[in-house]
Enzyme design. Structure first.
Site, PDB file in Angstrom:
ATOM      1  N   LYS A 191     -12.560   9.541   1.338  1.00 31.77           N
ATOM      2  CA  LYS A 191     -11.234   9.087   0.913  1.00 31.77           C
ATOM      3  C   LYS A 191     -10.813   9.867  -0.332  1.00 31.77           C
ATOM      4  O   LYS A 191     -11.662  10.171  -1.191  1.00 31.77           O
ATOM      5  CB  LYS A 191     -11.345   7.583   0.612  1.00 31.77           C
ATOM      6  CG  LYS A 191     -10.039   6.839   0.374  1.00 31.77           C
ATOM      7  CD  LYS A 191     -10.334   5.335   0.206  1.00 31.77           C
ATOM      8  CE  LYS A 191      -9.084   4.512   0.017  1.00 31.77           C
ATOM      9  NZ  LYS A 191      -9.378   3.050  -0.065  1.00 31.77           N
ATOM     10  N   SER A 247      -6.503   0.112   2.990  1.00 22.73           N
ATOM     11  CA  SER A 247      -5.977   1.354   2.464  1.00 22.73           C
ATOM     12  C   SER A 247      -6.786   2.588   2.882  1.00 22.73           C
ATOM     13  O   SER A 247      -6.278   3.700   2.782  1.00 22.73           O
ATOM     14  CB  SER A 247      -5.953   1.282   0.939  1.00 22.73           C
ATOM     15  OG  SER A 247      -7.261   1.258   0.414  1.00 22.73           O
ATOM     16  N   SER A 253      -9.987  -3.100   2.413  1.00 26.05           N
ATOM     17  CA  SER A 253      -9.546  -1.726   2.697  1.00 26.05           C
ATOM     18  C   SER A 253     -10.521  -0.853   3.476  1.00 26.05           C
ATOM     19  O   SER A 253     -10.154   0.246   3.875  1.00 26.05           O
ATOM     20  CB  SER A 253      -9.183  -1.015   1.391  1.00 26.05           C
ATOM     21  OG  SER A 253      -7.922  -1.452   0.942  1.00 26.05           O
TER      22      SER A 253
END
Lengths: 97, 511
Positions: free
Chosen positions: B84, B159, B183
């Site tokens: 990420k 997310s 997330s």
């Protein structure tokens, strides 16, 4: 719990945000709706309940490191991403008029 | 064996690593296959914000040399993965999905990136995400949308949307994300992959762009439970650079993986099946619970009475911490600076231009909740409710070993469906958020396809503090019975393999 535009501007100022007039109106509506939702916490009796002030599971104490010198970024590395610099300093706009 | 690209990208992390160990595969082949797959599919998926092809090729060459010398560093040595875009990567742009960090190249690596690379894994790029990890659909990315590989018209969840989509789309064999309120688990469930949020303190947060420091935790995503266990074993453990990282020894997560569910007490919280859980989601989750029963586990009805207060407490605590963490973006040391006459004008102008709507909304909310006169009513009360949420779980774990239920009330929703109503978006996190508030480990494992839409459904398992091993073992027992979803179509509209007749197809090409 409706927030007024005046309150929205005051919060934005505290948060160092400059909102457009559109954003002020949108946030007044949206933040009011969220604050209305969080009001349900008032239903709970929290008398005598301690706040959870840290998240370490099982009540572990945090592991503090030894207070000793250790390697860190050089001034050049630390300054490499600075939007403006002078010598070995970060440069900011004038603070005192 | 030097299989085609699609054979290579379809391998699990463990299989890919084993192929290198047996000298049947090279890291170079695997990395080239991953890069080719990314090039061919990411225009549609949008999982990557940065592909570090040259760096990855250089690392692959080194991994192959190590393999030739018989000096592989671990089972992961030479296998392509991605992280990420909020993990600091030395010299590689790290944006956290925000314009305010556009072009920033950190001067150091996050501990978890360092640990992955020490294990020999090859990081091929940085993955799309909601700005500062704030969101449940990846639609708050300041750079580009990310789509669900099982239906490109739907969100991958957020997310860590890119982290789940890249793994589902066979672009990489595994990834890292972060989970502050769901997330990792939400996108894992939406994209049909396995995702684990470890116990708070199990994995170092050093070098992770901070959102809400008492809730943020780093975790792995992959297509099999075993791969998630492998990755967790590599990133977990004490780090002197993160004061909240635990000194407890790290379990061997593979040791008990195949021990099955016999004798396991599975807690089923009644509150997780109330109020707005989609009927198809409930059907899949109940079917998974029935599998556990068949495997010899015991289902125990439990109650987590403060579940419904979780969102309210979270949306005070997380924004309060975010408003403080995001104060560092002031245009002085790194990131965007807007030119202005005075210092205060520079701050305000920089932040106005650099932050998108969601970070601004949360900074505003947090600033308000912490401001004079409101602190006790909002922030302090929310922290007390956090204690009540934690006590619910402590109570439940007296009678069960893991807790099971849905990850989300719905399957992946259409892009754009919830962007106009932030509260609606927040409410989708109802079942994942309490696990973060209580600092517990939780994971999502695929438990079938949704009858009407054909989209993947995830089962959530929550465990005792630091008991990731039991969670993984329970997830593996289900995986063995249910299997993983077939590879995604990368088209609009999911292929319905279930009972319901499919509506007229508007997508390109034949189903």
């Amino acid at each position: 719990m409706a927030l007024s535009l005046e309150q929205v501007r005051r919060i934005a100022d505290l948060a160092r945000l400059r909102l457009s007039a559109d954003e002020e109106r949108t946030f007044a509506v949206q933040l009011s709706a969220i604050l209305e939702h969080v009001r349900q916490l008032e239903e709970l009796d929290v008398t005598g309940v301690p706040p959870m002030t840290h998240a370490l599971a099982g009540g572990e104490a945090p592991e503090l490191r030894v207070d000793a010198d250790r390697p860190c970024l050089s001034p050049a590395e630390a300054l490499a991403a600075a939007p403006a610099r002078e010598g070995t300093c970060f440069k900011v706009p004038r603070i005192i008029e | 064996m030097s299989g085609s690209d699609s054979e290579l990208t379809g391998l699990s992390l463990r299989e890919a690593g084993a192929g290198i160990a047996a000298r049947a595969l090279s890291s170079r082949d695997l990395v080239e296959a991953a890069l080719a797959r990314i090039a061919a599919t990411d225009g549609r998926v949008g999982a990557f914000l940065e592909v570090t092809a040259e760096r990855a090729r250089a690392q692959a060459a080194q991994a192959d040399q190590r393999a030739a010398r018989g000096e592989r560093r671990s089972e992961l040595d030479g296998v392509p993965v991605a992280v990420k875009d909020l993990f600091a990567t030395k010299g590689v742009p790290t944006t956290a999905g925000s314009r305010i960090l556009e072009g920033w190249k950190p001067p150091y690596d996050a501990t978890v990136v360092e640990r992955l690379e020490d294990a020999g894994a090859v990081v091929v790029g940085k993955l799309n995400m909601d700005e500062f990890a704030m969101g449940s659909s990846n639609e708050n990315s300041a750079y580009k949308p990310c789509a669900n590989p099982y239906d490109l018209s739907r969100t991958p969840g957020g997310s860590s949307g890119g982290s789940a989509a890249a793994v589902a789309a066979r672009q990489v064999h595994g990834s890292l994300g972060t989970d502050t309120g769901g997330s990792i688990r939400l996108p894992a469930s939406f994209c049909g992959v396995v995702g684990l949020k470890p116990t708070y303190g199990r994995v170092s947060r050093y070098g992770v762009v901070a959102f809400a420091s008492s809730l943020d935790q780093v975790g792995p995503l992959a297509r099999t439970v075993e791969d998630v266990a492998l990755l967790l074993g590599k990133i977990a453990g004490h780090d002197p650079r993160d004061m909240t990282s635990s000194a407890r020894p790290v379990d061997d997560y593979l040791a008990a993986l195949e021990e099955g569910a016999r004798g396991l007490r599975v807690g089923v919280p009644r509150e997780w099946f109330q109020g707005g859980v989609d009927a198809g989601v409930e059907r899949s989750v109940r079917a998974a619970l029935a599998v556990y029963e068949r495997l010899g586990a015991k289902l125990v009805e439990i109650s987590l009475p403060h579940t419904k207060y979780g969102i309210a407490a979270y949306y005070l605590i997380a924004p309060a911490e975010a408003s403080s963490n995001l104060a560092r973006y002031d245009g002085v040391r790194f990131g965007l600076r807007a030119e202005a006459k005075g210092l205060r004008e520079m701050y305000a102008e920089t932040r106005e231009r650099g932050f998108g709507a969601e970070p601004k909304r949360r900074i505003m909310l947090g600033t308000y909740a912490l401001s004079a006169g409101y602190y006790d009513a909002y922030y302090l009360r929310a922290q007390k409710v956090r204690t009540l949420v934690r006590r619910d779980f402590d109570e439940a774990f007296r009678v069960c070993d893991v807790i099971a239920g849905p990850v989300s009330p719905t399957v992946a929703f259409p892009l754009g469906a919830r962007t106009q109503d932030p509260l609606q978006m927040y409410l989708g996190d109802v079942f994942t958020i309490t696990c973060n508030l209580a600092a517990l480990p939780g994971l999502s494992v695929p438990c079938g396809l949704h009858g009407e839409s054909g989209m993947p459904v995830g089962l959530q398992l929550v465990g005792r503090p630091f008991d990731e091993a039991t969670l993984l073992r329970a997830a593996r027992a289900l995986e063995r019975e249910v299997g993983a979803p077939s590879p995604p179509s990368l088209r609009e509209g999911a292929e319905v393999r279930g009972q319901a007749p499919s509506p007229p197809s508007l997508r390109e090409g034949a189903a």
